[in-house]
Design an enzyme around this catalytic site. Structure first.
Site, mmCIF file in Angstrom:
data_model
loop_
_atom_site.group_PDB
_atom_site.id
_atom_site.type_symbol
_atom_site.label_atom_id
_atom_site.label_comp_id
_atom_site.label_asym_id
_atom_site.label_seq_id
_atom_site.Cartn_x
_atom_site.Cartn_y
_atom_site.Cartn_z
ATOM 1 N N THR A 1 0.803 -1.222 0.000
ATOM 2 C CA THR A 1 0.000 0.000 0.000
ATOM 3 C C THR A 1 0.837 1.274 0.000
ATOM 4 O OG1 THR A 1 -0.087 -0.026 2.415
ATOM 5 C CG2 THR A 1 -1.902 -1.111 1.239
ATOM 6 N N LYS A 2 2.149 1.164 0.131
ATOM 7 C CA LYS A 2 2.999 2.337 0.275
ATOM 8 C C LYS A 2 3.256 3.016 -1.067
ATOM 9 C CE LYS A 2 3.532 1.750 4.730
ATOM 10 N NZ LYS A 2 2.812 0.493 4.985
ATOM 11 N N THR A 3 3.756 4.252 -1.007
ATOM 12 C CA THR A 3 4.063 4.985 -2.238
ATOM 13 C C THR A 3 5.102 4.237 -3.063
ATOM 14 O OG1 THR A 3 3.616 7.055 -1.073
ATOM 15 C CG2 THR A 3 4.800 7.215 -3.163
#
Length: 275
Positions: free
Chosen positions: A75-77
């Site tokens: 889910t991270k950038t």
């Protein structure tokens, strides 16, 4: 982290400070670092949400903390699917991390396979762990890193669109960055107001009924059975965390989100809160 409240919390037993750059917005690191230096405390930044956030024009991870920890979960950038990274200016700490990440082995695995001298020999010098980032994930991260600015800019544009669409609704918008700074916008967390027509739990359920998944970041640790029961904690022992939790809703925000996706979310939020 509020530096003034941090100052009041320091005791003779305090050894380290762990500021969390929640949702991708950097903490007030100048005050935190100054306070930590005054009390001879290590600062370890939890930057799981924060790539590529900045503080006073410097990337989080390049400040004067003892170490900074990033996450590359899906889910991270910057996402590799799983794993993370520790960065530090401290050579001794970096070497300790290298040893502890792979069973406490004294030699790097690549060195063991490429060295011409006793390539097979190694020693376990500490009770280590299996914390290494897999090679495939590391390869993915190299290419993801080339896109991180573009992905952050898209998230920022989506956060701006949300801010404009939700102006005037009975909710508190997430804080933005100071002028000239970069917010990673890993999360977009609203907090429902007292006069909202629905409570937090009902809001999330009704959003789900409309086909939109929301979440809560996060349930405070002191409410979870292990911490609550081990340390005899009560819900109101941490009133700031409890108040934020009771009102918080994380709305969908991800790099591949289309304008049509976001318009669906905006329409649903307005339907539930505009009255």
């Amino acid at each position: 982290m509020d530096p003034e409240r941090l100052a009041a919390a320091i005791t003779p037993r305090t050894r380290a400070v762990i500021p969390v750059h929640f949702a991708g917005l950097a903490c007030r690191m100048d005050a935190i670092l100054e306070l930590a230096e005054r009390h001879s405390l290590a600062v370890i930044e939890d930057a799981a949400h924060a790539l590529p956030a900045t503080f006073q024009g410097r990337l989080v991870g390049a400040l004067d903390s003892r170490a900074t920890v990033f996450s590359f979960y899906a889910t991270k950038t910057l996402a590799t699917g799983e794993g993370g990274m520790v960065v530090t200016h401290d050579a001794a700490l970096a070497q300790r991390c290298r040893v502890m990440r792979l069973h406490g082995i004294s030699r790097d695995v690549f060195d063991r396979y490429t060295s011409r001298a006793l390539a097979w020999y190694y020693e376990v010098v500490a009770p280590g762990f299996k914390y290494n980032l897999p090679d495939i994930a590391a390869a993915i991260s190299i290419h993801q890193l080339k896109k991180v600015r573009a992905m952050q800019q898209k998230r920022e544009a989506m956060a701006r669109r949300y801010n404009e669409a939700f102006a005037g609704l009975p909710l508190k918008l997430p804080p933005g960055p100071p002028p000239g700074e970069v917010h990673a916008w890993h999360l977009y967390v609203i907090r429902l107001a007292d006069d909202a027509p629905v409570g937090r739990d009902e809001f999330i359920q009704r959003m789900a009924d409309l086909g939109i998944g929301c979440s809560v970041h996060f349930i405070p640790l002191h409410l979870h059975p292990y911490w609550r029961d081990t340390y005899g904690l009560k819900a109101d022992d941490f009133p700031q965390a409890l108040e934020a939790y009771r009102r918080a809703v994380s709305l969908p925000l991800y790099t591949r989100m289309t304008e049509a996706d976001q318009e669906r979310v905006i329409a649903a939020v307005r339907q539930l809160l505009a009255g």
